[in-house]
Design a protein around this motif. Structure first.
Motif, PDB file in Angstrom:
ATOM      1  N   CYS A   1     -17.707  14.205 -14.672  1.00 51.62           N
ATOM      2  CA  CYS A   1     -17.533  15.533 -15.401  1.00 51.62           C
ATOM      3  C   CYS A   1     -16.253  15.969 -15.258  1.00 51.62           C
ATOM      4  O   CYS A   1     -15.659  16.016 -14.202  1.00 51.62           O
ATOM      5  CB  CYS A   1     -18.600  16.487 -14.703  1.00 51.62           C
TER       6      CYS A   1
ATOM      7  N   TYR B   1     -15.180  19.062 -15.237  1.00 54.78           N
ATOM      8  CA  TYR B   1     -15.013  20.139 -14.903  1.00 54.78           C
ATOM      9  C   TYR B   1     -14.813  20.055 -13.646  1.00 54.78           C
ATOM     10  O   TYR B   1     -14.180  20.921 -12.652  1.00 54.78           O
ATOM     11  CB  TYR B   1     -16.243  21.296 -15.164  1.00 54.78           C
ATOM     12  N   PHE B   2     -15.346  18.963 -13.021  1.00 49.31           N
ATOM     13  CA  PHE B   2     -15.482  18.618 -11.558  1.00 49.31           C
ATOM     14  C   PHE B   2     -14.300  17.616 -11.082  1.00 49.31           C
ATOM     15  O   PHE B   2     -14.334  16.903 -10.226  1.00 49.31           O
ATOM     16  CB  PHE B   2     -16.661  18.110 -11.135  1.00 49.31           C
TER      17      PHE B   2
ATOM     18  N   ALA C   1     -20.668  24.897  -6.325  1.00 52.42           N
ATOM     19  CA  ALA C   1     -19.721  25.000  -7.600  1.00 52.42           C
ATOM     20  C   ALA C   1     -20.686  24.143  -8.802  1.00 52.42           C
ATOM     21  O   ALA C   1     -20.540  24.703 -10.044  1.00 52.42           O
ATOM     22  CB  ALA C   1     -18.709  23.934  -7.298  1.00 52.42           C
TER      23      ALA C   1
ATOM     24  N   TYR D   1     -21.393  26.195 -12.420  1.00 53.39           N
ATOM     25  CA  TYR D   1     -21.052  25.486 -13.503  1.00 53.39           C
ATOM     26  C   TYR D   1     -22.084  25.659 -14.728  1.00 53.39           C
ATOM     27  O   TYR D   1     -22.147  25.739 -15.603  1.00 53.39           O
ATOM     28  CB  TYR D   1     -20.591  24.235 -13.461  1.00 53.39           C
TER      29      TYR D   1
ATOM     30  N   GLN E   1     -23.000  28.748 -15.821  1.00 56.55           N
ATOM     31  CA  GLN E   1     -21.981  29.139 -17.020  1.00 56.55           C
ATOM     32  C   GLN E   1     -22.397  28.533 -18.343  1.00 56.55           C
ATOM     33  O   GLN E   1     -22.344  29.133 -19.236  1.00 56.55           O
ATOM     34  CB  GLN E   1     -20.610  28.744 -16.494  1.00 56.55           C
TER      35      GLN E   1
ATOM     36  N   TYR F   1     -17.857  28.921 -21.361  1.00 58.79           N
ATOM     37  CA  TYR F   1     -16.898  27.633 -20.775  1.00 58.79           C
ATOM     38  C   TYR F   1     -15.761  27.843 -20.261  1.00 58.79           C
ATOM     39  O   TYR F   1     -14.731  27.936 -21.191  1.00 58.79           O
ATOM     40  CB  TYR F   1     -16.919  26.734 -22.300  1.00 58.79           C
TER      41      TYR F   1
END
Length: 156
Positions: A122, A124-125, A142, A146, A149, A155
């Protein structure tokens, strides 16, 4: 796929929520302190096994390795022993997994899509697998933020 249960009001059968395999009788009826005590006592090995059988369509061994915190070679030999209960740390990771699957299923619309998301890197991570984020409370928080969201269309 998952163990069915009869709902009280409609009378039809719905699948059991992932957290319900671990938190008996109903996760929504437990206080945070009661959940803490169940995790501290350790979940029954068979309850976690039932959870993974019902939810893991990808690689069940991959999830077991993360819950037990062991490399695959040690995990196989340890599985023969099958402890009656998981340790509190292992139980916390199993609960993180159940909660993540539940939330991701709501966000992505199906269990299959949620599980595919959990085992893919991912952005985002930082390229980590969401599944790897479940090993501690900070990573789980976390992941939860996410997914919330995404559910609300934020986003960042």
């Amino acid at each position: 796929m998952s163990t069915p249960r009869r709902t009280r009001d409609q009378g039809f059968i719905t699948p059991l929520r992932p957290t319900a395999y671990l938190l008996h009788p109903d996760p929504d009826e437990l206080s945070p302190a009661q959940v803490f005590h169940q995790v501290a006592h350790g979940f029954a090995f068979t309850d976690v096994q039932n959870l993974l059988s019902a939810t893991t369509q990808c690689d069940e061994q991959q999830v077991w390795r993360r819950i037990l915190g062991q490399p695959q070679s040690r995990q196989r030999s340890r599985r023969r022993l099958r402890p009656a209960r998981l340790t509190p740390q292992q139980s916390a990771i199993a609960l993180h997994y159940a909660c993540a699957v539940e939330l991701a299923s709501e966000v992505f619309g199906s269990l299959a899509l949620a599980e595919v998301w959990l085992v893919r890197p991912c952005f985002y991570f930082g390229g980590e697998l969401p599944l790897d984020m479940l090993s501690n409370a900070v990573g789980f928080q976390a992941l939860k933020v996410y997914l919330q969201q995404l559910a609300y269309g934020v986003y960042a």
